[in-house]
Design a protein around this motif. Sequence first.
Motif, PDB file in Angstrom:
ATOM      1  N   HIS A 164       0.797  -1.235   0.000  1.00 27.91           N
ATOM      2  CA  HIS A 164       0.000   0.000   0.000  1.00 27.91           C
ATOM      3  C   HIS A 164       0.824   1.276   0.000  1.00 27.91           C
ATOM      4  O   HIS A 164       0.287   2.350  -0.225  1.00 27.91           O
ATOM      5  CB  HIS A 164      -0.917   0.013   1.240  1.00 27.91           C
ATOM      6  N   ASP A 165       2.104   1.182   0.283  1.00 29.12           N
ATOM      7  CA  ASP A 165       2.892   2.398   0.484  1.00 29.12           C
ATOM      8  C   ASP A 165       4.284   2.214  -0.102  1.00 29.12           C
ATOM      9  O   ASP A 165       5.041   1.339   0.311  1.00 29.12           O
ATOM     10  CB  ASP A 165       2.965   2.675   2.002  1.00 29.12           C
ATOM     11  N   LEU A 166       4.624   3.056  -1.078  1.00 24.82           N
ATOM     12  CA  LEU A 166       5.920   2.955  -1.755  1.00 24.82           C
ATOM     13  C   LEU A 166       7.080   3.127  -0.772  1.00 24.82           C
ATOM     14  O   LEU A 166       8.118   2.478  -0.890  1.00 24.82           O
ATOM     15  CB  LEU A 166       6.010   4.017  -2.855  1.00 24.82           C
ATOM     16  N   ASN A 167       6.900   4.009   0.205  1.00 31.51           N
ATOM     17  CA  ASN A 167       7.936   4.269   1.200  1.00 31.51           C
ATOM     18  C   ASN A 167       8.204   3.018   2.048  1.00 31.51           C
ATOM     19  O   ASN A 167       9.353   2.617   2.244  1.00 31.51           O
ATOM     20  CB  ASN A 167       7.501   5.440   2.089  1.00 31.51           C
ATOM     21  N   ILE A 168       7.123   2.374   2.528  1.00 35.45           N
ATOM     22  CA  ILE A 168       7.263   1.148   3.322  1.00 35.45           C
ATOM     23  C   ILE A 168       7.824   0.038   2.430  1.00 35.45           C
ATOM     24  O   ILE A 168       8.632  -0.777   2.860  1.00 35.45           O
ATOM     25  CB  ILE A 168       5.902   0.721   3.931  1.00 35.45           C
ATOM     26  N   ARG A 169       7.425   0.037   1.153  1.00 39.29           N
ATOM     27  CA  ARG A 169       7.946  -0.956   0.213  1.00 39.29           C
ATOM     28  C   ARG A 169       9.454  -0.787   0.049  1.00 39.29           C
ATOM     29  O   ARG A 169      10.205  -1.757  -0.051  1.00 39.29           O
ATOM     30  CB  ARG A 169       7.247  -0.821  -1.138  1.00 39.29           C
ATOM     31  N   GLN A 196       9.928   4.796  -9.962  1.00 39.33           N
ATOM     32  CA  GLN A 196       8.588   5.149  -9.461  1.00 39.33           C
ATOM     33  C   GLN A 196       8.607   6.403  -8.595  1.00 39.33           C
ATOM     34  O   GLN A 196       7.756   7.276  -8.739  1.00 39.33           O
ATOM     35  CB  GLN A 196       8.019   3.988  -8.636  1.00 39.33           C
ATOM     36  N   SER A 197       9.577   6.470  -7.677  1.00 46.02           N
ATOM     37  CA  SER A 197       9.616   7.616  -6.769  1.00 46.02           C
ATOM     38  C   SER A 197       9.958   8.898  -7.523  1.00 46.02           C
ATOM     39  O   SER A 197       9.399   9.967  -7.243  1.00 46.02           O
ATOM     40  CB  SER A 197      10.596   7.378  -5.611  1.00 46.02           C
ATOM     41  N   LEU A 198      10.838   8.807  -8.541  1.00 42.16           N
ATOM     42  CA  LEU A 198      11.168   9.980  -9.354  1.00 42.16           C
ATOM     43  C   LEU A 198       9.925  10.439 -10.134  1.00 42.16           C
ATOM     44  O   LEU A 198       9.622  11.633 -10.218  1.00 42.16           O
ATOM     45  CB  LEU A 198      12.310   9.641 -10.327  1.00 42.16           C
ATOM     46  N   HIS A 199       9.183   9.467 -10.663  1.00 43.43           N
ATOM     47  CA  HIS A 199       7.943   9.737 -11.400  1.00 43.43           C
ATOM     48  C   HIS A 199       6.944  10.480 -10.508  1.00 43.43           C
ATOM     49  O   HIS A 199       6.350  11.483 -10.912  1.00 43.43           O
ATOM     50  CB  HIS A 199       7.376   8.393 -11.877  1.00 43.43           C
ATOM     51  N   LEU A 200       6.777  10.000  -9.271  1.00 45.03           N
ATOM     52  CA  LEU A 200       5.817  10.625  -8.350  1.00 45.03           C
ATOM     53  C   LEU A 200       6.281  12.009  -7.893  1.00 45.03           C
ATOM     54  O   LEU A 200       5.458  12.896  -7.653  1.00 45.03           O
ATOM     55  CB  LEU A 200       5.588   9.734  -7.121  1.00 45.03           C
ATOM     56  N   LEU A 201       7.606  12.190  -7.777  1.00 42.76           N
ATOM     57  CA  LEU A 201       8.133  13.504  -7.379  1.00 42.76           C
ATOM     58  C   LEU A 201       7.715  14.586  -8.363  1.00 42.76           C
ATOM     59  O   LEU A 201       7.519  15.741  -7.995  1.00 42.76           O
ATOM     60  CB  LEU A 201       9.670  13.464  -7.317  1.00 42.76           C
ATOM     61  N   PHE A 202       7.581  14.195  -9.639  1.00 41.85           N
ATOM     62  CA  PHE A 202       7.200  15.155 -10.666  1.00 41.85           C
ATOM     63  C   PHE A 202       5.702  15.068 -10.987  1.00 41.85           C
ATOM     64  O   PHE A 202       5.277  15.316 -12.108  1.00 41.85           O
ATOM     65  CB  PHE A 202       8.049  14.944 -11.925  1.00 41.85           C
TER      66      PHE A 202
END
Length: 312
Positions: free
Chosen positions: A157-162, A215-221
Amino acid sequence: MSAGHDHDHHHSDAHGHGHSHAPANFNAAFGIGIALNMAFVAIEAFYGWKINSLALLADAGHNLSDVIGLVLAWGGALAGKLRPDARHTYGWKRASILAAFINALLLLVAMGSLAWEALHRLQSPEPVEGVTIMVVAGIGIVINTATALLFMRGREHDLNIRGAFLHMAADALVSAGVVVAGALALWWGWTWIDPVVSLLIAAVIVLGTWSLFRQSLHLLFDGVPDQVDLMAVRQSLLDLPGVTEVHDLHVWAMGTSQIAMTAHLIRPAGNPDDAFYRTAADVLHERFDITHVTLQVVREAFMPLCGELKPR
């Protein structure tokens, strides 16, 4: 204001639907994980230095980057829970995306430096103490597996926890590789196995970290989260009663576990009742896990269009 400009802003927050589990219960997991791994880094670095094993030192450096990664992920989770205020109306939810990104970046840099050192060591292999390597890395398997299990239930459920889960699972794999290297060095006297295993470790981790980085770079933008099909969102809005067009549709991640959406709906019949908005919010939440929905309904388009969206 003419009838054509009648519009209604409606903000629907579907808080708590399946999201209260995200950072809330992971404080203990982060605390225990950081303490266990700090102790292990100290043990591994000491023995790696003592017996001059690159595989052990590499694993210690990797575990240290994991501790930093866990601290970042914890900071991101805590920051995401800070309440919004007049200066930060979304709160600090994006901190969790930033933490996931830095976590991935750290791991990629750590593996690059490890590979570089391993290539140097391959040119002049040195004998290593297999038993010590196996025992220390064996402890690592236990500690890393235990820490990964602490984050097991939150990874979907959470990219950070993943990110935290992947980090620890990768570590368990690394430690297993180091045990094998120690065994081969012990039984066959292969001095080159130590740097070769280091290189394999680096390759496995880079492959595993790449999607987290992307994924995280994609979400940052403000990219549309991978699990959301934007064309399907558009269609579900068009399927609402009386809606003829959808303009200015935006979907983005507020944090690693919350998705927001805004749109202008053209509805010639005029303003709908609350049931219309409730239905829209429920459909978007159930189908796409979008929890923050803001819809503006107008009889005819009056905003300049943001350019037509095309499927990816």
